[in-house]
Design a protein around this motif. Structure first.
Motif, PDB file in Angstrom:
ATOM      1  N   GLY A 191       0.795  -1.223   0.000  1.00  0.00           N
ATOM      2  CA  GLY A 191       0.000   0.000   0.000  1.00  0.00           C
ATOM      3  C   GLY A 191       0.825   1.268   0.000  1.00  0.00           C
ATOM      4  N   SER A 192       2.132   1.163   0.215  1.00  0.00           N
ATOM      5  CA  SER A 192       3.006   2.347   0.216  1.00  0.00           C
ATOM      6  C   SER A 192       4.139   2.224  -0.802  1.00  0.00           C
ATOM      7  N   GLY A 193       3.992   1.349  -1.738  1.00  0.00           N
ATOM      8  CA  GLY A 193       4.996   1.234  -2.787  1.00  0.00           C
ATOM      9  C   GLY A 193       5.954   0.073  -2.666  1.00  0.00           C
ATOM     10  N   ALA A 194       5.921  -0.666  -1.568  1.00  0.00           N
ATOM     11  CA  ALA A 194       6.803  -1.835  -1.425  1.00  0.00           C
ATOM     12  C   ALA A 194       6.065  -3.070  -1.915  1.00  0.00           C
ATOM     13  N   LEU A 195       6.737  -3.876  -2.691  1.00  0.00           N
ATOM     14  CA  LEU A 195       6.175  -5.112  -3.219  1.00  0.00           C
ATOM     15  C   LEU A 195       7.033  -6.262  -2.714  1.00  0.00           C
TER      16      LEU A 195
ATOM     17  N   SER B  36       8.821 -10.186   4.686  1.00  0.00           N
ATOM     18  CA  SER B  36       8.028  -8.968   4.742  1.00  0.00           C
ATOM     19  C   SER B  36       8.866  -7.782   4.288  1.00  0.00           C
ATOM     20  N   SER B  37       8.210  -6.788   3.683  1.00  0.00           N
ATOM     21  CA  SER B  37       8.918  -5.562   3.301  1.00  0.00           C
ATOM     22  C   SER B  37       8.062  -4.349   3.619  1.00  0.00           C
ATOM     23  N   ASN B  38       8.752  -3.222   3.753  1.00  0.00           N
ATOM     24  CA  ASN B  38       8.081  -1.957   4.030  1.00  0.00           C
ATOM     25  C   ASN B  38       8.917  -0.821   3.454  1.00  0.00           C
TER      26      ASN B  38
END
Length: 168
Positions: A17-21, A95-97
């Motif tokens: 949702g903030s650009g991290a895939l 996981s990524s952010n």
């Protein structure tokens, strides 16, 4: 590409949702040795964090039980996911952010915890069980995307898959 000729297969992906895939790719029975892992992509992605993990004693035709694959996204400091498994299998969560570090304290075995530019990325691993919960904790509340996979053992009675190495 691994060893310039071996292509991995994408299992799944989830956006935060903030650009991290976050994506999970699998390569069965890669050529052994000291080789390069090369990733390329198209589009507007400007930064990338890659974690690779070698797992031994894995089923050669069905290394990941895809029906057990879990994805989740949210906004909090804890990216949590529960992955079905079995007594001979293993689970891996990643996981990524954007713009945040992950804590080094996790509830499963830490594979890697890295930041590349503004992309925070983490992975953990657990053996056996009928289902394994992975909580990947960020240092503050952040938008995250998490994937969990069930890694299948080579054959019943041959022992569990085991984590062999990682590269960041």
């Amino acid at each position: 590409l691994w060893n310039t000729t071996e292509s991995a297969t994408k299992i799944t992906e989830v956006a935060n949702g903030s650009g991290a895939l976050t994506q999970v790719w699998v390569l069965v029975n890669p050529t052994a040795g000291n080789h390069n892992l090369v990733a390329a992509w198209t589009g507007t992605a400007g930064q990338c964090a890659i974690i690779s993990a070698g797992v031994s004693n894995v089923h050669q035709t069905t290394p990941v039980i895809t029906t057990d694959t879990q994805t989740a996204s949210g906004v909090s400091s804890d990216a949590s996911i529960t992955i079905p498994s079995d007594t001979n299998g293993a689970t891996l969560a990643t996981s990524s952010n954007i713009n945040n570090y992950y804590s080094s304290t996790q509830n499963q075995t830490l594979i890697a915890n890295t930041v590349s530019g503004s992309v925070g990325h983490i992975a953990s691993y657990a053996l056996g069980g009928s289902s394994n919960g992975h909580t990947l904790t960020a240092l503050s509340s952040v938008s995250w995307g998490t994937i969990g996979i069930h890694i299948q053992a080579a054959a019943a009675g041959t022992g569990m898959p085991y984590y062999a190495y990682q590269q960041q």
